[in-house]
Design a protein around this motif. Sequence first.
Motif, PDB file in Angstrom:
ATOM      1  N   CYS A  10     -27.400 -22.446  36.043  1.00 26.04           N
ATOM      2  CA  CYS A  10     -28.683 -21.751  35.949  1.00 26.04           C
ATOM      3  C   CYS A  10     -29.795 -22.758  35.694  1.00 26.04           C
ATOM      4  O   CYS A  10     -29.694 -23.587  34.796  1.00 26.04           O
ATOM      5  N   HIS A  11     -30.844 -22.674  36.482  1.00 24.48           N
ATOM      6  CA  HIS A  11     -31.995 -23.554  36.342  1.00 24.48           C
ATOM      7  C   HIS A  11     -33.220 -22.769  35.875  1.00 24.48           C
ATOM      8  O   HIS A  11     -34.351 -23.141  36.165  1.00 24.48           O
ATOM      9  N   CYS A  12     -32.991 -21.684  35.147  1.00 22.51           N
ATOM     10  CA  CYS A  12     -34.103 -20.810  34.760  1.00 22.51           C
ATOM     11  C   CYS A  12     -34.914 -21.397  33.612  1.00 22.51           C
ATOM     12  O   CYS A  12     -34.530 -22.384  32.985  1.00 22.51           O
ATOM     13  N   VAL A  13     -36.050 -20.745  33.333  1.00 17.59           N
ATOM     14  CA  VAL A  13     -36.947 -21.211  32.283  1.00 17.59           C
ATOM     15  C   VAL A  13     -36.381 -20.996  30.884  1.00 17.59           C
ATOM     16  O   VAL A  13     -36.894 -21.582  29.926  1.00 17.59           O
ATOM     17  N   ILE A  14     -35.339 -20.194  30.752  1.00 18.63           N
ATOM     18  CA  ILE A  14     -34.685 -20.029  29.454  1.00 18.63           C
ATOM     19  C   ILE A  14     -33.735 -21.194  29.200  1.00 18.63           C
ATOM     20  O   ILE A  14     -33.674 -21.736  28.095  1.00 18.63           O
ATOM     21  N   CYS A  15     -33.013 -21.598  30.233  1.00 19.65           N
ATOM     22  CA  CYS A  15     -31.998 -22.650  30.096  1.00 19.65           C
ATOM     23  C   CYS A  15     -32.585 -24.065  30.105  1.00 19.65           C
ATOM     24  O   CYS A  15     -31.954 -24.996  29.620  1.00 19.65           O
ATOM     25  N   HIS A  16     -33.767 -24.223  30.697  1.00 23.84           N
ATOM     26  CA  HIS A  16     -34.372 -25.552  30.831  1.00 23.84           C
ATOM     27  C   HIS A  16     -35.838 -25.514  30.421  1.00 23.84           C
ATOM     28  O   HIS A  16     -36.550 -24.563  30.725  1.00 23.84           O
ATOM     29  N   ASP A  17     -36.263 -26.571  29.748  1.00 27.30           N
ATOM     30  CA  ASP A  17     -37.674 -26.719  29.411  1.00 27.30           C
ATOM     31  C   ASP A  17     -38.330 -27.544  30.513  1.00 27.30           C
ATOM     32  O   ASP A  17     -38.066 -28.733  30.651  1.00 27.30           O
ATOM     33  N   HIS A  37     -28.962 -15.214  35.370  1.00 29.76           N
ATOM     34  CA  HIS A  37     -28.903 -15.977  34.124  1.00 29.76           C
ATOM     35  C   HIS A  37     -27.913 -15.361  33.133  1.00 29.76           C
ATOM     36  O   HIS A  37     -27.065 -16.056  32.594  1.00 29.76           O
ATOM     37  N   SER A  38     -28.021 -14.065  32.887  1.00 26.68           N
ATOM     38  CA  SER A  38     -27.257 -13.394  31.835  1.00 26.68           C
ATOM     39  C   SER A  38     -25.824 -13.060  32.213  1.00 26.68           C
ATOM     40  O   SER A  38     -24.940 -13.081  31.361  1.00 26.68           O
TER      41      SER A  38
END
Length: 173
Positions: free
Chosen positions: A8-15, A60-61
Motif C-alpha cells: 500500500c502506497h496510501c497517505v496513511i501508510c506513507h508520509d 488499504h484496510s
Amino acid sequence: MLEASRICHCVICHDYGDRGDYDPGDHGVIENVGQFGWSVTGVPADEEGPGWAYTIGRRHSRGEPELAMFGLDVGVMQSCLNTLGRRDDLADGQSHDGVINGYPLHLREVEPDWFRAFFGQAMWFYRRPPVPVLQVVWPDRQGAFPWDTGSLAQPHLWLTPEKHPPGVWTQDV
C-alpha cells in the motif's frame, strides 16, 4: 487482472511530506478509513452529466478492490457501496443480491485507463494509482444490464476508453 499485491502506497501508510496541505475533505477520508475501513466519495450529478460514487480505503484496510457505482442518486449509490464494502472476496463477474431491493448487482473489473477520469480523490489517497476497482453495475427496471441493451445510463468501464461508445462518460477521457 486485479493486482494481487497488498503493498500500500496510501497517505496513511506513507508520509509524502504534504500532510499540512490536507483539506477537511482529505482529513474526513482518512478518519473514515480509520474508523470504518473505507470512505465513500460521492460526485453529484450536474449539468454535465450523472453522478457517481466510489470507495477509498478498502485496498488499504482489507487488501480488497475499491468499488464504484454510476448513474443513480448519490445517496443510493453510497448506501449500496457501504453494503457491498462489508463483504469479502469481491471479484469480477460476481452477482450480488440483497443490496437493491429485488435487483441483482454485477461486479465488473474497471480498466485502469479510467482511473484518472473518475477517481481523483482515490488518486490523492493512494498516490500510485491505479489500484484495483470493481464497477457495481445495476440493471434497468426490466432486469436488463448495459451489456444486454447497450444503455449508457452508466459507463462501461470494463471496456477500454477506445472501445467505449461515445457519450457523457467519455467526454473527460
